[in-house]
Scaffold this motif. Structure first.
Motif, mmCIF file in Angstrom:
data_model
loop_
_atom_site.group_PDB
_atom_site.id
_atom_site.type_symbol
_atom_site.label_atom_id
_atom_site.label_comp_id
_atom_site.label_asym_id
_atom_site.label_seq_id
_atom_site.Cartn_x
_atom_site.Cartn_y
_atom_site.Cartn_z
ATOM 1 N N GLU B 376 0.837 -1.211 0.000
ATOM 2 C CA GLU B 376 0.000 0.000 0.000
ATOM 3 C C GLU B 376 0.869 1.258 0.000
ATOM 4 O OE1 GLU B 376 -3.294 0.522 -0.059
ATOM 5 O OE2 GLU B 376 -3.949 -1.565 -0.080
ATOM 6 N N LEU B 377 1.958 1.219 0.756
ATOM 7 C CA LEU B 377 2.845 2.391 0.795
ATOM 8 C C LEU B 377 3.454 2.633 -0.578
ATOM 9 C CD1 LEU B 377 4.629 1.908 4.238
ATOM 10 C CD2 LEU B 377 3.140 3.805 3.595
ATOM 11 N N GLN B 378 3.834 1.543 -1.248
ATOM 12 C CA GLN B 378 4.451 1.718 -2.563
ATOM 13 C C GLN B 378 3.437 2.169 -3.613
ATOM 14 O OE1 GLN B 378 7.453 -1.605 -3.202
ATOM 15 N NE2 GLN B 378 8.609 0.307 -3.106
ATOM 16 N N ALA B 379 2.156 2.105 -3.257
ATOM 17 C CA ALA B 379 1.157 2.638 -4.181
ATOM 18 C C ALA B 379 0.990 4.143 -4.000
ATOM 19 C CB ALA B 379 -0.180 1.932 -3.987
ATOM 20 N N VAL B 380 1.387 4.676 -2.848
ATOM 21 C CA VAL B 380 1.137 6.104 -2.613
ATOM 22 C C VAL B 380 2.380 6.968 -2.435
ATOM 23 C CG1 VAL B 380 -1.136 5.720 -1.604
ATOM 24 C CG2 VAL B 380 0.838 5.842 -0.107
ATOM 25 N N THR B 381 3.502 6.357 -2.071
ATOM 26 C CA THR B 381 4.690 7.193 -1.907
ATOM 27 C C THR B 381 5.843 6.628 -2.724
ATOM 28 O OG1 THR B 381 6.425 7.913 -0.383
ATOM 29 C CG2 THR B 381 5.177 5.982 0.275
ATOM 30 N N ASP B 382 6.652 7.526 -3.288
ATOM 31 C CA ASP B 382 7.785 7.062 -4.089
ATOM 32 C C ASP B 382 9.087 7.114 -3.283
ATOM 33 O OD1 ASP B 382 8.118 9.759 -3.958
ATOM 34 O OD2 ASP B 382 8.422 10.075 -6.099
#
Lengths: 210, 795
Positions: B376-382
């Protein structure tokens, strides 16, 4: 793999003017201007979209063969669609193209989709408007080849969505501009369009001859 | 074999296959891979032409030979390898340096979270093909034309796990020097070196001129041999045929320049022919061949960019960690991933470069939550992530699904830790945080910590992990219990940097434990540590004193040109106040309470602050009923009367959400027992904006929304409804193609839980359509869904 000539077209963020009115329409807003508190957020969304977007397209010109009764061939096998047949009436050639705003835009929309849906919704609307504006640019370049018909896409009328796969393969769109298709025939990046633009046969020459 | 040859001399790949096949009669729409069986002599002839032109490494005609496209891989792949082998046997020249590379192209599908193909599914599809190739005598695997970093990683893992063959990888960059899914060359290099491939490089999509610029970046960062296989320029349409704009003369001249820039293995891609390769060989064979030098860049990367450790201080955000945080623990117990995401975004906005992710809590399934959090984090933060866990299983699975080259927190000098963590770091790659402690605890001298650091570095090197991928954390102990503790840590940092030559990291805030004004102590300690050579600080980016220390240090050390970053940071500190003042002025004109006003206007931060202020004078439940819900009702009504638009409704809902967040901490979770609603976007549908809008509104009306996400199978919906004993299920579908999945979900729900009620919505649905697929209720927009829920639960 296709033996057809495929050309690529890219555009910078500045080259595509995003229709504000259309973006508003996608948001369900009929007004010409936004209330202050929204105007500010909208500005932020447009600028974030512009930073993320990368306009890409690939095009191929094809001959159209009509077999009658809604059956025709555009270079990816015989298909049946009365609506497309009607749309392409009077054309012998067409340009098939795929255009996209690229995957960074999907990421941007997803990023806010859970945390700040208002922003996600606005960016989504801006992107929807932008990809159509990008298509308009490509369309106007195609019309330099001759008078064109309105662009026609899979899923319009009886032109089955399942042909999306054929069109993307014909254009080698995965490799060339990164458009893929999900199991449910959704294009990814989400803000992508494929379309067929019929080019009307020049009647002048015939008349001259006559 | 090829690994050895590569050390000695430049090797040459072949060029394009497709164009030559078309010349031999391959029709549009026909799959080239089938020609391995139907026209083996044509394929062999093309291979032979390339050998005559000087090619050393033939690539098999198997670009799309995977189980998503073919059922007869057991026939196609051996035939393809045989065709190449046969060309070698027919070739009359020197045969010592000739190899057959099994060619692996992309699957043509997008991986989750952006697409619908699971990472492990991709690994297994690649594995199937590569295993057959290895069994049938391929000399190496060439993974090529990859324009997504995540898919590249899946293919590399597959190659490593299903064969012992050398792995070469080339990626396809666009005009902006990025992969289609955003990765820049340094992120790609870091990730692939971490995964332990044998050679890396670039192919397809660009001509040699544009590729040269990318090769320069590869030369700067890569310690591995560099492969360069460009197209014959850009395609143009001439009389309905594709023509590439770079001829063999120009191509080979640029390839000679590329050889001087460090290109080790040269060849071509689309539009190139044996003639291109022949000219390239001629013009490059006498250029001196050098393997790249070993580079010393310490790089962690996300799916878009790399962060280099050792040049400028790197800030690692520490807030995704339950230790000592009541609210975070609650979020973990409730599986509230959104809370974790919001912590991530907030830290990124405050200036963190990397985010530590720790979700360890005894009562939860740490592996499951970690995997969910990472994806989920890799879907929203780079930002690159630092996987922080003490469980080996959690660590391995998280490293596996991570998109990029992560940081690994941590290994220490205990035997057990070395034996479990080092093999994982070797296999998946990553920057390893090494703690200077062992079975005897933390040494109380700088020398003691130095010797443990040395031990870890040496052991890691035995596993083949390079020094540059280790960052030592000398550990900060509280200065209030030992006057010397700060000095010991600082001395250790300097000693380790100087004598061991590795980078350092530090969890800074421990130092001030037990002292008043902790943040000031932390800030000064941080400056001292930076001055002694600290490379990474694990810290709270919300701490203004520490951020001041960071920005000041950069400005004073000549790292901040024109002090621009410092000035931006400093002016940001005052700007927030200005906004608050403006909002306060406007609000005086309103009849409503400040909280109600900020919700109606959708001013998020202010709503939070106002709710906090109200908590001093009013009971939490009164704030909810008399202010938040009151405001939402006004907004809802305005929306229904078309006096307010959807984005405004959402902005208000978000403001209400942040007010709820402020109040939430004051209510015990017992008293907040709420009615449950399940929400899901149905299987096959990966666009979930609509569902998220409904979710935010329902949450603000006090419902406990169990959000199953997008692309959810009917079985998963039923299971969730059962386990949560939810009586109302909301389903969303955007595409006509997925309405069928919605129908299946409803059917299964009705069968398994007869008294469940379903409410549906989505762009393509109508009242009639909803009825046709058996839904109980159709909601035209988000407010209708809320109104229906209110009706439903009042019964």
């Amino acid at each position: 793999m296709s033996s057809r000539a495929i050309t690529l077209r890219f555009a910078s963020s500045e080259e595509v003017e995003i229709s504000k009115k259309e973006a508003f329409r996608y948001m369900g807003i009929k007004a010409e201007t936004l209330p202050d508190e929204m105007e500010e957020l909208f500005g932020v969304c447009v600028s974030e979209f512009k930073k993320a977007v990368s306009y890409k397209a690939c095009l191929a010109e094809t001959e159209i063969r009509f077999f009658g009764n809604g059956r025709l061939d555009l270079g990816f096998g015989e298909i049946e669609s009365f609506h497309l047949e009607k749309n392409l009436q009077g054309c012998k050639r067409a340009v098939i193209f795929a255009a996209t705003t690229s995957i960074a835009v999907d990421r941007l929309i997803n990023r806010f989709s859970k945390l700040q849906p208002s922003k996600s919704l606005m960016i989504d609307a801006v992107a929807s408007a932008a990809v159509e504006d990008w298509c308009d640019i490509i369309n106007s370049e195609i019309s330099q080849k001759g008078e064109t018909k309105p662009r026609f896409s899979c899923g319009y009328g009886d032109f089955s969505l399942s042909h999306q796969k054929d069109i993307l393969e014909l254009l080698d769109a995965q490799r060339k501009i990164g458009i893929t298709l999900s199991e449910s025939l959704m294009m990814l990046p989400v803000k992508s369009v494929t379309a067929i633009v019929g080019i009307k046969e020049e009647e002048k020459d015939d008349k001259k001859k006559a | 074999m090829i690994r050895k040859k590569l050390k000695e001399s430049r090797l040459y790949f072949d060029g394009g296959m497709g164009t030559l096949l078309q010349k031999s009669g391959l029709k549009s729409g026909e799959l080239p891979e089938n020609w391995n069986l139907s026209h083996p002599e044509v394929i062999t002839e093309i291979h032979l032409e390339y050998l005559k032109a000087g090619t050393n490494i033939l690539t098999t005609n198997t670009f799309g030979a995977n189980s998503l496209k073919f059922e007869n891989l057991e026939e196609i792949i051996p035939a393809a390898i045989n065709n190449a082998r046969k060309a070698i046997s027919l070739y009359e020249g020197e045969k010592d340096n000739l190899f057959v590379a099994f060619d692996v192209g992309p699957l043509g599908k997008m991986l989750r979270p952006l697409g619908d193909v699971d990472f492990e599914e991709a690994v297994s599809v690649f594995s199937k093909s590569i295993r057959i190739a290895a069994e049938n005598g391929a000399d190496l695997v060439l993974i090529e034309t990859m324009n997504d970093l995540y898919e590249t990683k899946a293919a590399v893992l597959a190659a490593k796990e299903s064969s012992n063959l050398p792995v070469f990888v080339t990626n396809a960059y666009d005009e902006n020097q990025r992969l289609m899914t955003g990765a820049d060359p340094v992120a790609v290099i870091a990730t692939l070196e971490g995964l332990g491939v044998d050679a890396i490089g670039v192919n397809c999509s660009l001509g040699p001129q544009k590729m040269k610029e990318i090769v320069k970046i590869y030369s700067r960062y890569s310690s591995l041999p560099i492969i360069v296989n460009p197209n014959a320029g850009m395609p143009k349409s001439v009389n309905g045929k594709t023509v590439f704009d770079t001829d063999e003369e120009e191509f080979s001249s640029v390839m000679a320049e590329i050889a001087k820039e460090g290109g080790c293995i040269l060849g071509g891609c689309c539009g190139t022919t044996p003639e291109y390769i022949k000219k390239t060989v001629e013009k490059t064979k006498n250029i001196q061949y050098n393997l790249p030098e070993e580079k010393n860049h310490t790089l962690t990367s996300s799916y878009t960019h790399a962060v280099e450790i050792g040049k400028e201080p790197v800030l690692i955000g520490e807030r995704i960690n339950p230790t000592g945080k009541k609210r975070f623990k609650q979020a973990l117990r409730e599986n509230d991933i959104d809370y974790i995401i919001s912590e991530a975004i907030a830290q990124q906005e405050k200036g963190a470069h990397v985010l530590d992710v720790n979700v360890g809590l005894p009562e939860i399934d740490e592996t499951k939550v970690m995997l969910e959090a990472v994806s989920e984090l890799q879907a929203v933060t780079d930002l690159p992530l630092q996987i922080d866990t003490v469980k080996a299983e959690t660590m391995e699975k998280a490293l596996r699904i991570y998109n990029g080259k992560p940081m690994i927190n941590s290994v220490n000098a205990k035997e057990e830790s070395l034996e479990t963590v080092l093999p994982l770091a070797k296999k998946y790659g990553g920057v390893l945080i090494a703690l200077t402690l062992d079975e005897n605890g933390i040494p109380d001298s700088a020398e003691g910590r130095f010797s443990l650091a040395k031990k870890i570095v040496e052991r890691a090197e035995q596993y083949g992990i390079k020094k540059k991928d280790i960052v030592v954390d000398c550990l900060a102990m509280t200065v209030s219990s030992d006057d010397n503790s700060a000095r010991i840590t600082l001395d250790a940092i300097a000693m380790i940097k100087d004598k061991l030559g590795v980078k350092t990291s530090l969890g800074v805030s421990n130092i001030s434990f037990g002292l008043p004004s902790r943040e000031d102590v932390n800030a000064v300690f941080l400056s001292m540590a930076f001055e002694r050579g600290l490379d990474c600080a694990i810290m709270n980016p919300f701490s203004v004193p520490m951020m001041k220390s960071y920005y000041c240090f950069r400005a004073l050390s000549g790292m901040d040109k024109g002090c621009t970053d410092y000035i931006n940071f400093a002016s940001g500190l005052t700007e927030e106040k200005v906004i608050t003042v403006k909002a306060a002025e406007k609000e005086r004109e309103s009849d409503f309470s400040p909280l109600v006003y900020s919700i109606i206007k959708g001013i998020k931060n202010k709503a939070f602050d106002e709710a906090k202020t109200l908590l001093k004078t009013e009971a939490p439940l009164d704030i909810i009923n008399n202010h938040i819900v009151f405001a939402l009702d006004i907004v809802g009504e305005k929306f229904e009367n078309k006096k307010m638009f959807l984005p405004q409704l959402l902005m208000s809902a978000e403001a209400a959400g942040s007010a709820f967040e402020a109040v939430k901490e004051a209510i015990s979770s017992e008293s907040a027992k709420k009615d449950k609603i399940i929400l899901a976007t149905v299987k096959g549908d990966i666009h979930d904006i609509g569902k998220n809008i409904v979710k935010v509104l329902l949450q603000n009306y006090g419902y406990d929304v169990i959000d199953l996400g997008k692309d959810v199978s009917p079985e998963a919906v039923v299971e969730a409804a059962k386990s949560h004993k939810a009586k109302l299920v909301g389903l969303s579908a955007l595409m006509t193609t997925t309405v069928e999945a919605m129908k299946e979900t409803i059917e299964l729900l009705k069968k398994e839980i007869p008294d469940v009620v379903t409410i549906v919505g989505g762009a393509v649905l109508t009242e009639e359509y909803a009825e046709m697929i058996g839904a109980d209720k159709y909601a035209k927009d988000a407010m209708r869904a809320v109104r229906f829920a209110e009706e439903f639960f009042q019964k």
